[in-house]
Scaffold this active site. Structure first.
Site, PDB file in Angstrom:
ATOM      1  N   LEU A   8     -26.384  56.627 -77.101  1.00 41.69           N
ATOM      2  CA  LEU A   8     -25.766  54.938 -76.737  1.00 41.69           C
ATOM      3  C   LEU A   8     -24.092  55.468 -76.505  1.00 41.69           C
ATOM      4  CD1 LEU A   8     -27.125  52.636 -79.039  1.00 41.69           C
ATOM      5  CD2 LEU A   8     -27.759  53.084 -76.672  1.00 41.69           C
TER       6      LEU A   8
ATOM      7  N   ASN B 216     -22.645  55.731 -73.388  1.00 38.32           N
ATOM      8  CA  ASN B 216     -22.162  54.475 -71.965  1.00 38.32           C
ATOM      9  C   ASN B 216     -23.424  53.148 -72.163  1.00 38.32           C
ATOM     10  OD1 ASN B 216     -20.314  53.771 -69.856  1.00 38.32           O
ATOM     11  ND2 ASN B 216     -22.267  54.419 -69.072  1.00 38.32           N
TER      12      ASN B 216
ATOM     13  N   ASP C 273     -29.121  62.715 -78.967  1.00 43.71           N
ATOM     14  CA  ASP C 273     -28.701  62.770 -77.751  1.00 43.71           C
ATOM     15  C   ASP C 273     -29.736  64.306 -77.060  1.00 43.71           C
ATOM     16  OD1 ASP C 273     -27.021  64.899 -76.291  1.00 43.71           O
ATOM     17  OD2 ASP C 273     -25.287  64.057 -76.752  1.00 43.71           O
TER      18      ASP C 273
ATOM     19  N   PHE D 105     -32.679  59.893 -66.738  1.00 44.10           N
ATOM     20  CA  PHE D 105     -31.350  58.973 -66.590  1.00 44.10           C
ATOM     21  C   PHE D 105     -30.073  59.536 -67.643  1.00 44.10           C
ATOM     22  CE2 PHE D 105     -34.827  55.994 -65.397  1.00 44.10           C
ATOM     23  CZ  PHE D 105     -34.777  55.207 -64.631  1.00 44.10           C
TER      24      PHE D 105
ATOM     25  N   SER E 170     -28.677  62.084 -56.873  1.00 41.57           N
ATOM     26  CA  SER E 170     -27.400  61.125 -55.598  1.00 41.57           C
ATOM     27  C   SER E 170     -27.453  61.309 -54.586  1.00 41.57           C
ATOM     28  CB  SER E 170     -26.300  61.073 -56.436  1.00 41.57           C
ATOM     29  OG  SER E 170     -25.301  59.983 -56.010  1.00 41.57           O
TER      30      SER E 170
ATOM     31  N   TYR F 144     -19.294  65.973 -61.387  1.00 43.66           N
ATOM     32  CA  TYR F 144     -20.185  65.119 -60.920  1.00 43.66           C
ATOM     33  C   TYR F 144     -21.706  65.620 -60.077  1.00 43.66           C
ATOM     34  CZ  TYR F 144     -23.265  61.460 -60.560  1.00 43.66           C
ATOM     35  OH  TYR F 144     -24.776  59.899 -60.644  1.00 43.66           O
TER      36      TYR F 144
ATOM     37  N   LYS G 191     -25.166  66.955 -60.670  1.00 45.79           N
ATOM     38  CA  LYS G 191     -26.591  66.962 -60.017  1.00 45.79           C
ATOM     39  C   LYS G 191     -27.491  68.157 -58.677  1.00 45.79           C
ATOM     40  CE  LYS G 191     -26.354  62.349 -61.897  1.00 45.79           C
ATOM     41  NZ  LYS G 191     -27.511  62.198 -62.221  1.00 45.79           N
TER      42      LYS G 191
ATOM     43  N   ARG H  99      -9.645  56.429 -51.084  1.00 45.57           N
ATOM     44  CA  ARG H  99      -9.700  56.705 -52.125  1.00 45.57           C
ATOM     45  C   ARG H  99      -9.471  57.765 -51.774  1.00 45.57           C
ATOM     46  NH1 ARG H  99     -14.434  53.921 -55.842  1.00 45.57           N
ATOM     47  NH2 ARG H  99     -15.034  54.363 -54.410  1.00 45.57           N
TER      48      ARG H  99
HETATM   49  P1  NAD Z   1     -25.606  54.871 -67.555  1.00 42.20           P
HETATM   50  O1  NAD Z   1     -23.978  55.108 -67.855  1.00 42.20           O
HETATM   51  O2  NAD Z   1     -25.281  53.589 -67.546  1.00 42.20           O
HETATM   52  O3  NAD Z   1     -26.449  54.597 -68.068  1.00 42.20           O
HETATM   53  C1  NAD Z   1     -26.800  56.483 -68.559  1.00 42.20           C
HETATM   54  C2  NAD Z   1     -28.021  56.247 -69.750  1.00 42.20           C
HETATM   55  O4  NAD Z   1     -27.360  57.594 -70.369  1.00 42.20           O
HETATM   56  C3  NAD Z   1     -26.215  55.749 -70.865  1.00 42.20           C
HETATM   57  O5  NAD Z   1     -27.601  55.017 -71.811  1.00 42.20           O
HETATM   58  C4  NAD Z   1     -26.207  57.037 -71.671  1.00 42.20           C
HETATM   59  O6  NAD Z   1     -25.541  56.243 -73.245  1.00 42.20           O
HETATM   60  C5  NAD Z   1     -27.125  58.035 -71.240  1.00 42.20           C
HETATM   61  N1  NAD Z   1     -26.562  59.742 -71.857  1.00 42.20           N
HETATM   62  C6  NAD Z   1     -25.301  59.460 -71.564  1.00 42.20           C
HETATM   63  N2  NAD Z   1     -25.129  61.481 -72.458  1.00 42.20           N
HETATM   64  C7  NAD Z   1     -26.161  61.312 -73.222  1.00 42.20           C
HETATM   65  C8  NAD Z   1     -27.150  62.449 -73.792  1.00 42.20           C
HETATM   66  N3  NAD Z   1     -26.633  63.589 -73.899  1.00 42.20           N
HETATM   67  N4  NAD Z   1     -27.685  62.276 -74.432  1.00 42.20           N
HETATM   68  C9  NAD Z   1     -28.513  60.977 -74.561  1.00 42.20           C
HETATM   69  N5  NAD Z   1     -27.792  60.008 -73.264  1.00 42.20           N
HETATM   70  C10 NAD Z   1     -27.176  60.185 -73.270  1.00 42.20           C
HETATM   71  O7  NAD Z   1     -26.120  55.287 -65.605  1.00 42.20           O
HETATM   72  P2  NAD Z   1     -27.039  54.480 -65.174  1.00 42.20           P
HETATM   73  O8  NAD Z   1     -25.969  54.120 -63.551  1.00 42.20           O
HETATM   74  O9  NAD Z   1     -27.343  54.147 -64.844  1.00 42.20           O
HETATM   75  O10 NAD Z   1     -27.168  56.118 -64.171  1.00 42.20           O
HETATM   76  C11 NAD Z   1     -28.127  56.577 -64.574  1.00 42.20           C
HETATM   77  C12 NAD Z   1     -28.522  58.251 -63.885  1.00 42.20           C
HETATM   78  O11 NAD Z   1     -28.810  57.805 -62.586  1.00 42.20           O
HETATM   79  C13 NAD Z   1     -27.898  58.809 -64.341  1.00 42.20           C
HETATM   80  O12 NAD Z   1     -27.674  60.155 -64.876  1.00 42.20           O
HETATM   81  C14 NAD Z   1     -26.558  58.874 -63.201  1.00 42.20           C
HETATM   82  O13 NAD Z   1     -25.352  59.868 -62.787  1.00 42.20           O
HETATM   83  C15 NAD Z   1     -27.801  58.102 -61.885  1.00 42.20           C
HETATM   84  N6  NAD Z   1     -26.671  57.709 -60.782  1.00 42.20           N
HETATM   85  C16 NAD Z   1     -26.625  56.777 -60.590  1.00 42.20           C
HETATM   86  C17 NAD Z   1     -25.797  55.846 -59.865  1.00 42.20           C
HETATM   87  C18 NAD Z   1     -25.388  54.331 -60.105  1.00 42.20           C
HETATM   88  O14 NAD Z   1     -24.240  54.715 -59.255  1.00 42.20           O
HETATM   89  N7  NAD Z   1     -25.626  53.906 -60.537  1.00 42.20           N
HETATM   90  C19 NAD Z   1     -26.248  56.774 -58.391  1.00 42.20           C
HETATM   91  C20 NAD Z   1     -26.794  57.577 -58.316  1.00 42.20           C
HETATM   92  C21 NAD Z   1     -27.375  58.695 -59.734  1.00 42.20           C
HETATM   93  C1  WQD Z   2     -17.970  51.414 -52.671  1.00 43.41           C
HETATM   94  C2  WQD Z   2     -17.345  51.389 -51.755  1.00 43.41           C
HETATM   95  C3  WQD Z   2     -15.467  52.317 -51.583  1.00 43.41           C
HETATM   96  C4  WQD Z   2     -14.390  49.506 -55.371  1.00 43.41           C
HETATM   97  C5  WQD Z   2     -20.227  56.228 -56.073  1.00 43.41           C
HETATM   98  C6  WQD Z   2     -20.186  57.727 -55.902  1.00 43.41           C
HETATM   99  C7  WQD Z   2     -21.545  58.154 -56.517  1.00 43.41           C
HETATM  100  C8  WQD Z   2     -22.774  57.506 -56.546  1.00 43.41           C
HETATM  101  C9  WQD Z   2     -22.492  56.093 -56.333  1.00 43.41           C
HETATM  102  C10 WQD Z   2     -23.315  57.857 -58.479  1.00 43.41           C
HETATM  103  C11 WQD Z   2     -16.458  52.661 -50.690  1.00 43.41           C
HETATM  104  C12 WQD Z   2     -15.076  50.730 -51.870  1.00 43.41           C
HETATM  105  C13 WQD Z   2     -15.185  50.458 -53.838  1.00 43.41           C
HETATM  106  C14 WQD Z   2     -12.907  49.227 -55.767  1.00 43.41           C
HETATM  107  C15 WQD Z   2     -13.268  49.354 -53.011  1.00 43.41           C
HETATM  108  N1  WQD Z   2     -22.747  57.219 -58.038  1.00 43.41           N
HETATM  109  N2  WQD Z   2     -13.914  50.360 -53.299  1.00 43.41           N
HETATM  110  N3  WQD Z   2     -11.821  48.508 -54.322  1.00 43.41           N
HETATM  111  O1  WQD Z   2     -18.434  54.933 -53.826  1.00 43.41           O
HETATM  112  O2  WQD Z   2     -19.945  54.341 -52.296  1.00 43.41           O
HETATM  113  O3  WQD Z   2     -20.334  55.835 -54.863  1.00 43.41           O
HETATM  114  O4  WQD Z   2     -21.362  55.535 -57.078  1.00 43.41           O
HETATM  115  O5  WQD Z   2     -23.805  59.231 -58.365  1.00 43.41           O
HETATM  116  O6  WQD Z   2     -21.465  59.413 -56.847  1.00 43.41           O
HETATM  117  O7  WQD Z   2     -19.277  58.334 -55.995  1.00 43.41           O
HETATM  118  O8  WQD Z   2     -19.459  53.823 -54.349  1.00 43.41           O
HETATM  119  O9  WQD Z   2     -18.934  51.181 -55.374  1.00 43.41           O
HETATM  120  O10 WQD Z   2     -17.198  54.018 -55.645  1.00 43.41           O
HETATM  121  O11 WQD Z   2     -17.422  52.054 -53.829  1.00 43.41           O
HETATM  122  O12 WQD Z   2     -12.439  48.845 -51.744  1.00 43.41           O
HETATM  123  O13 WQD Z   2     -12.284  48.940 -56.469  1.00 43.41           O
HETATM  124  O14 WQD Z   2     -15.873  50.367 -52.022  1.00 43.41           O
HETATM  125  O15 WQD Z   2     -14.002  52.475 -51.179  1.00 43.41           O
HETATM  126  O16 WQD Z   2     -16.439  51.920 -49.183  1.00 43.41           O
HETATM  127  P1  WQD Z   2     -19.507  55.153 -54.040  1.00 43.41           P
HETATM  128  P2  WQD Z   2     -18.565  52.666 -54.963  1.00 43.41           P
END
Ligand code: NAD
Ligand code: WQD
Length: 337
Positions: A33, A35, A58, A80, A124, A148, A152, A291
């Site tokens: 919990l 995040n 954890d 996840f 990712s 980050y 991955k 950015r």
């Molecule tokens: P999120 O933060 O909402 O979910 C991750 C969950 O993992 C959270 O509930 C957090 O409390 C839990 N957590 C973190 N570290 C932990 C630990 N050590 N032990 C137990 N629980 C733990 O994120 P999300 O957006 O749902 O992402 C889920 C997964 O997908 C992550 O691994 C993230 O890197 C990956 N991912 C997310 C995105 C995105 O844009 N959201 C994109 C690509 C990959």
């Molecule tokens: C999308 C577009 C920004 C915010 C990220 C992580 C990636 C993956 C997914 C986990 C871009 C623009 C954004 C804002 C903006 N996560 N933007 N104003 O950067 O493609 O990917 O999330 O694995 O690893 O890097 O996603 O939603 O941040 O940005 O103009 O306030 O929106 O420049 O073009 P991104 P994003």
């Protein structure tokens, strides 16, 4: 038999819990919990009408994991749990390496101990690094550009090594593009801590009045309207992709990476326009500088997901906007009381 969902209280995890339960799987969720809030899982129960077994722990806590594996018959793991903020990972890399990499190693060690060798891992599109070659295919060279992303990439390599050492494992690595949207009930959705880093949650918080305006990071990219182009995918489509991946690991052995995206790019201004059209809410924005670390265009080749998992994304950008708005409007402060 049950599927263990690590990080299942989070954004993508909670949506995947719904789809797994709807597909008939029993689930056990472990989350610290950090995040997320347990309320998300109460909402999962409300949506599905099924109970969710939740353990607050954890994944770096080996004894806690052993307890879970000895108390439940786990057949596969959907993993996840992890930290995910790119900017934060640059400031506190050790926390990211410890949480994401050590956490995964501990999880895999305990899985091995209990002879559970089936795992679906949240990777990712960030593992492709920066490249101009689009669409991204799974066989392209990898190279992350921030801590980050490196967590991955390293975890992917660790999983490939585990499979090479023991072909009895079954590992599905899912490379997500940009997950947005929420469940159509409006009961679960993305609830970022503090000011959102990502575009859609930022737009949603501007729409609901929590933030004054959106900053668009650059309009001088080599794209049709100058703003960044991404492959946004509805979180429910993504969650359904996980059900297919669980079915794949249950039937096969191997270690395979698959893109989960739509294969279509959408610019920042296109997403803003779609959100305004679908919701009728105006999103004030200003153009600011780029950015650091952002690519101009990122989108997936999605043919492998179709071939290997029999999955493709079905929902549109309009669905993503409508569902995000329903969640944000009904829960202006997220899961907070
Ligand atoms: P999120 O933060 O909402 O979910 C991750 C969950 O993992 C959270 O509930 C957090 O409390 C839990 N957590 C973190 N570290 C932990 C630990 N050590 N032990 C137990 N629980 C733990 O994120 P999300 O957006 O749902 O992402 C889920 C997964 O997908 C992550 O691994 C993230 O890197 C990956 N991912 C997310 C995105 C995105 O844009 N959201 C994109 C690509 C990959
Ligand atoms: C999308 C577009 C920004 C915010 C990220 C992580 C990636 C993956 C997914 C986990 C871009 C623009 C954004 C804002 C903006 N996560 N933007 N104003 O950067 O493609 O990917 O999330 O694995 O690893 O890097 O996603 O939603 O941040 O940005 O103009 O306030 O929106 O420049 O073009 P991104 P994003």
């Amino acid at each position: 038999m049950a599927v263990l969902v690590t990080g299942g209280a989070g954004y993508i995890g909670s949506h995947t819990c719904v789809e797994l339960l709807d597909a008939g799987f029993d689930i056990v969720v472990v989350d610290n919990l950090y995040n997320s809030k347990q309320e998300s899982l109460k909402r999962v129960e409300k949506i599905t009408g099924k109970p969710v077994e939740f353990i607050k722990a954890d994944i770096r806590d080996k004894e806690a994991l052993r307890e879970i594996f000895s108390q439940h018959e786990i057949e596969a793991v959907v993993h996840f749990a992890g930290l995910k903020a790119v900017g934060e990972s640059v400031k506190i890399p050790l926390d990211y390496y410890d949480n994401n990499i050590s956490g995964t190693i501990t999880l895999c060690e305990v899985m091995k101990e209990f002879n559970v060798k089936k795992i679906v891992f949240s990777s990712s599109a960030t593992v492709y690094g920066i490249t101009d070659k689009m669409p991204l295919t799974e066989d392209m060279s990898l190279g992350a550009i921030n801590p980050y992303g490196r967590t991955k990439l390293f975890i992917e390599e660790i999983l490939r090594d585990i499979y090479n050492s023991d072909n009895g494992w079954s590992i599905s690595i899912l490379r997500y593009f940009n997950p947005i949207g929420a469940h159509k009930t409006g009961l679960i959705g993305e609830d970022p801590k503090g000011i959102p880093n990502n575009l859609m949650p930022y737009i949603a918080q501007v729409a609901v009045g929590r933030l004054p305006e959106l900053s668009v990071f650059g309009n001088d990219y080599d794209t049709p309207d100058g703003t960044g182009v991404r492959d946004y995918i509805h979180v429910v489509d993504l969650a359904k992709g996980h059900v297919k991946a669980v079915e794949w690991v249950l039937k096969n052995t191997g270690c395979d990476a698959v893109n989960l995206g739509t294969g279509r790019g959408c610019s920042v201004l296109e997403l803003v326009a779609a959100f305004e059209k679908v919701t009728g809410v105006k999103i004030p924005y200003k153009i600011v500088g780029r950015r650091p670390g952002d690519a101009a265009i990122v989108y997936a080749d999605v043919s492998k997901a179709k071939k290997v998992l029999g999955w493709h994304a079905e929902l549109t950008i309009e669905d993503m906007c409508a569902d995000t708005w329903r969640w944000q409007k009904n829960n202006p402060l997220g899961y907070a009381e």
